[in-house]
Design a protein around this motif. Structure first.
Motif, mmCIF file in Angstrom:
data_model
loop_
_atom_site.group_PDB
_atom_site.id
_atom_site.type_symbol
_atom_site.label_atom_id
_atom_site.label_comp_id
_atom_site.label_asym_id
_atom_site.label_seq_id
_atom_site.Cartn_x
_atom_site.Cartn_y
_atom_site.Cartn_z
ATOM 1 N N ILE A 101 -44.899 14.800 -8.701
ATOM 2 C CA ILE A 101 -45.373 14.529 -7.707
ATOM 3 C C ILE A 101 -46.171 13.104 -8.272
ATOM 4 N N LEU A 102 -46.874 12.361 -7.149
ATOM 5 C CA LEU A 102 -47.073 10.841 -7.568
ATOM 6 C C LEU A 102 -48.329 11.188 -7.310
ATOM 7 N N VAL A 103 -49.670 10.605 -7.539
ATOM 8 C CA VAL A 103 -51.201 11.068 -7.565
ATOM 9 C C VAL A 103 -51.726 9.726 -7.325
ATOM 10 N N VAL A 104 -52.667 9.587 -6.303
ATOM 11 C CA VAL A 104 -53.191 7.923 -6.509
ATOM 12 C C VAL A 104 -54.469 8.507 -5.544
ATOM 13 N N GLU A 105 -54.855 8.808 -6.995
ATOM 14 C CA GLU A 105 -56.452 8.512 -6.251
ATOM 15 C C GLU A 105 -57.839 7.508 -7.024
ATOM 16 N N ASP B 187 -40.991 13.936 -5.693
ATOM 17 C CA ASP B 187 -40.666 14.215 -4.626
ATOM 18 C C ASP B 187 -42.003 14.236 -3.415
ATOM 19 N N ALA B 188 -42.353 14.289 -3.979
ATOM 20 C CA ALA B 188 -43.820 14.277 -3.201
ATOM 21 C C ALA B 188 -44.141 12.753 -2.962
ATOM 22 N N ILE B 189 -45.395 11.661 -2.512
ATOM 23 C CA ILE B 189 -46.747 11.502 -3.197
ATOM 24 C C ILE B 189 -48.399 11.820 -2.306
ATOM 25 N N PRO C 214 -42.060 12.150 1.101
ATOM 26 C CA PRO C 214 -43.232 13.136 1.544
ATOM 27 C C PRO C 214 -44.354 12.601 1.330
ATOM 28 N N VAL C 215 -45.501 12.363 2.201
ATOM 29 C CA VAL C 215 -46.651 11.284 1.846
ATOM 30 C C VAL C 215 -47.585 12.355 2.018
ATOM 31 N N MET D 52 -44.448 20.158 2.611
ATOM 32 C CA MET D 52 -43.476 19.072 2.808
ATOM 33 C C MET D 52 -42.196 18.392 2.276
ATOM 34 N N ILE D 53 -42.001 19.186 0.716
ATOM 35 C CA ILE D 53 -41.293 19.179 -0.181
ATOM 36 C C ILE D 53 -39.616 20.101 1.290
ATOM 37 N N ARG D 54 -40.264 21.002 1.518
ATOM 38 C CA ARG D 54 -39.339 22.205 2.253
ATOM 39 C C ARG D 54 -39.288 21.548 2.990
#
Length: 224
Positions: free
Chosen positions: A3-7, A46-48, A74-75, A115-117
């Protein structure tokens, strides 16, 4: 799963990353939109988790750019603004979900799992192939009704393969989804973990599920 976390709020960024890592996700993080684009262009996620109000390129513009590149990761958008107009704007630009700050981490985790599902075409967090069953919520694996104990990385690799059952996965692709940028392991690490998994998943069963695709990688499937 990676997962990528952008905060851009340092404390919140740190808390989200640590919470995700405690749930056995591999996590990369950054704090502005320009860095987010660089990360997304250099790795598969797999998710952002994407904050809208970011320095430089804002989250909506990051989302617009990656969707124009046909990136379907998925975002989930994070924002302090909860107006209908803001939610519509985010969803129209290609967001898969939307969460307003402050939020409960249990809800964040549930939304990530959903989201991943959805992105892998599953309707529940229980994955199966033949008599191999994985409960992603309780992190339990059984085959033929017998419980199988897996390490964190073994579970992560098997989960990724079960989300992509029947698909030939290269070593690089598996690695991209299991480890973050900080990982400095050897080039044969996937082979080592696949060997561990075979011993636990296949060794005592006549039907083998993990198959080597010579010169390419591995596939989880019922046929030879």
């Amino acid at each position: 799963m990676r997962i990528l976390v952008v905060e851009d709020e340092p404390d919140l960024n740190d808390v989200i990353v640590k919470k995700l890592e405690s749930e056995h996700y591999a996590v990369d993080w950054c704090m502005n939109g320009d860095e987010a684009i660089d990360y997304i262009n250099c790795a598969e996620y797999d998710a952002i988790i994407l904050d809208i109000m970011l320095p430089g390129i804002n989250g909506l513009e990051v989302l617009r750019k990656i969707r124009l590149q046909n990136n379907k990761t998925p975002v989930l958008l994070l924002t302090a603004r909860d107006s209908i107009e803001d939610r519509v704007a985010g969803l129209d630009k290609g967001a898969d979900d939307y969460l307003v700050k402050p939020f409960a981490f249990d809800e964040l985790l549930a939304r990530i799992r959903a989201m991943i599902r959805r992105s892998s075409g599953h309707v529940s967090n229980i994955l199966s192939i033949a008599d191999l069953i994985m409960d992603c919520d309780f992190r339990e694996v059984t085959r033929g009704g017998t419980s199988i104990s897996l390490s964190s990385k073994e579970f992560a690799i098997l989960e990724f393969m079960m989300h992509n059952k029947g698909i030939v996965l290269t070593r690089e692709k598996i690695s991209q989804h299991i480890w973050n940028y900080d990982y400095e392991g050897g080039s044969n690490v996937i082979d080592v973990y696949i060997r561990y998994l075979r011993k636990k998943i296949d060794e005592n069963f006549s039907k083998k599920l993990i198959h080597t695709i010579r010169g390419t990688g591995y596939a989880l499937r019922e046929d030879e």
